[in-house]
Design an enzyme around this catalytic site. Structure first.
Site, PDB file in Angstrom:
ATOM      1  CG  PHE A 108      -2.068   0.947   1.074  1.00 53.90           C
ATOM      2  CD1 PHE A 108      -3.093   0.667   0.178  1.00 53.90           C
ATOM      3  CD2 PHE A 108      -2.126   2.118   1.796  1.00 53.90           C
ATOM      4  CE1 PHE A 108      -4.156   1.544   0.021  1.00 53.90           C
ATOM      5  CE2 PHE A 108      -3.183   3.002   1.651  1.00 53.90           C
ATOM      6  CZ  PHE A 108      -4.205   2.717   0.759  1.00 53.90           C
ATOM      7  NE  ARG A 126     -10.122  -2.360  -3.259  1.00 56.23           N
ATOM      8  CZ  ARG A 126      -9.560  -1.853  -2.153  1.00 56.23           C
ATOM      9  NH1 ARG A 126      -8.341  -2.238  -1.807  1.00 56.23           N
ATOM     10  NH2 ARG A 126     -10.193  -0.957  -1.425  1.00 56.23           N
ATOM     11  CG  ASP A 184      -0.182  -3.207   6.365  1.00 55.04           C
ATOM     12  OD1 ASP A 184      -1.250  -3.613   6.852  1.00 55.04           O
ATOM     13  OD2 ASP A 184      -0.044  -2.055   5.909  1.00 55.04           O
ATOM     14  CE1 TYR A 188      -9.333   1.558   6.875  1.00 51.86           C
ATOM     15  CE2 TYR A 188      -8.415   2.305   8.956  1.00 51.86           C
ATOM     16  CZ  TYR A 188      -8.294   2.115   7.597  1.00 51.86           C
ATOM     17  OH  TYR A 188      -7.130   2.477   6.952  1.00 51.86           O
ATOM     18  CE  LYS A 189      -7.765  -1.411   4.685  1.00 51.15           C
ATOM     19  NZ  LYS A 189      -8.355  -0.424   3.769  1.00 51.15           N
TER      20      LYS A 189
END
Length: 399
Positions: free
Chosen positions: A117, A358, A186, A211-212
């Protein structure tokens, strides 16, 4: 909890899912748990309003980062007392990489890949300048061969945010250790999505957001894990008040707390942790092998149906489910407009530059019916060309 059997009808009922919406963007922001509203309201009414500052002791606010960390530990193959919450993922990346680099003082190279990321790379670009290190970035497929005796830290996102490609954590960690290096993983697209086993893989440090797939809400705090062998030796550059051995002694010099507690930095986000605590309740009834099996079932079905009915799309994720996380992406020259048309029709995924559609599959609440509905609507949009409208081409600030 090895005999736990997961009831996915029960877990789906734990979330507020708007009527008429097929939500396939839980890999970016999970939906709101039904219990979160009441949990946060109770915290504000019964704790903040009534206890005021006494809440740090009487309501356990101060200990929340450890207590919540223990709840997440089971989901990532870690042990009690090894995970602590707080701050943002970028801060936790900074802490983990700086601590790992300091444990290898004779080496300067930090290795990552181009599928990482971008914000992780931004953090380490700045860190590398500050500590006289070199950040090397290679293609994901070239990571193993780039590990050599100059390497200090291997920093990777286990599941690629754009393609869903999954690194072999155990194999790459072993290769790094053979070369004398340490690893930082990560887990932003792994925690709550795939069967992570940090201790089994013998990793060194790991970080992740909540939060995912963990559904903690926008801006929910990140977590950091330190392998017990490093917990009392790690010295992150960012040394905060809450990571001090005796924060309320107000000593002028920093003395690190024992274990992973030293990775705390600022004041815990208590309201956000209350929402996350409600979100984590559902995981008490989830077996991770069941979750992974369901993920594979959903993503395999999605790929098969898209390829059968949407010939204009090109698969951008690994075909082998063992090499894929819980998301699938396809490429299209006008991916942004296609995604806006999908969203307008009640199918929410997201776009990643330059040309990627996505879709994230969260087994806690996504179903086979979600797959079929999403593919049917997308096939119609592509067939009719209804994505080619001016309003669908206008870029929003967040894509």
């Amino acid at each position: 909890m090895t005999d736990l059997s997961t009831d996915f009808t029960r877990t789906r009922a734990a979330f507020h899912l708007p009527s008429g919406v097929t939500y396939l963007d839980g890999n970016s922001l999970g939906p709101m748990p039904v219990a979160a509203r009441d949990r946060v309201a109770a915290m504000m009414q019964d704790e903040w309003a009534q206890m005021l500052i006494r809440g740090w002791n009487e309501a356990g606010w101060y200990a929340q980062p450890r207590v919540t960390g223990d709840r997440i530990a089971r989901l990532i193959g870690a042990g009690d007392g090894q995970v602590v919450m707080g701050d943002t993922l970028s801060i936790k990346v900074f802490q983990a990489v700086s601590a790992a680099r300091a444990l290898r003082p004779g080496r300067r190279v930090i290795l990552s890949d181009s599928g990482n990321f971008p914000s992780d790379l931004y953090v380490v670009q700045g860190l590398a300048r500050a500590i006289d290190s070199d950040l090397r970035v290679v293609e994901p497929e070239a990571v193993a061969e780039a590990i050599d005796d100059d390497l200090a830290v291997l920093m990777l996102t286990e599941v690629d945010y754009r393609t869903g490609r999954r690194h072999d954590m155990a194999a790459l960690t072993a290769a790094a250790h053979d070369a004398g290096a340490l690893t930082v993983w990560d887990l932003a697209h792994s925690a709550g999505a795939v069967d992570v086993d940090l201790l089994g893989a013998d990793a060194d440090f790991a970080v992740g957001c909540t939060y995912k797939y963990l559904n903690g809400g926008p801006g929910a705090p990140a977590f950091i894990w330190t392998h017990p062998r490093h917990a009392d030796a790690a010295q992150p550059i960012l040394q905060g008040w809450m990571g001090h051995a005796a924060p309320f002694a107000f000593q002028p010099d920093y003395e690190p707390a024992g274990g992973v507690e030293r990775m705390r930095v600022g004041t815990p986000p208590v309201i956000a942790l209350a929402a996350l605590d409600a979100a984590l309740d559902v995981w008490d009834h989830v077996a991770m092998p069941d979750l992974r099996a369901r993920s594979i079932e959903l993503t395999e079905a999605f790929i098969a149906q898209v390829e059968a009915s949407c010939p204009d799309l090109t698969l951008n994720s690994p075909r082998d489910p063992a090499r894929r996380g819980s998301q699938v992406s396809f490429r299209h020259p006008q991916a942004y407009a296609v995604m806006q048309a999908l969203i307008a029709q009640g199918v929410i995924g997201d776009f990643r530059a330059p040309d990627v559609l996505r879709f994230g599959f969260a087994p806690l609440y996504n179903t086979a019916e979600d797959v079929s509905r999403a593919v049917g609507i997308m096939a119609r949009i592509l067939r009719e060309g209804s994505w080619d409208r001016q309003e669908y081409h206008a870029r929003a600030a967040v894509t």
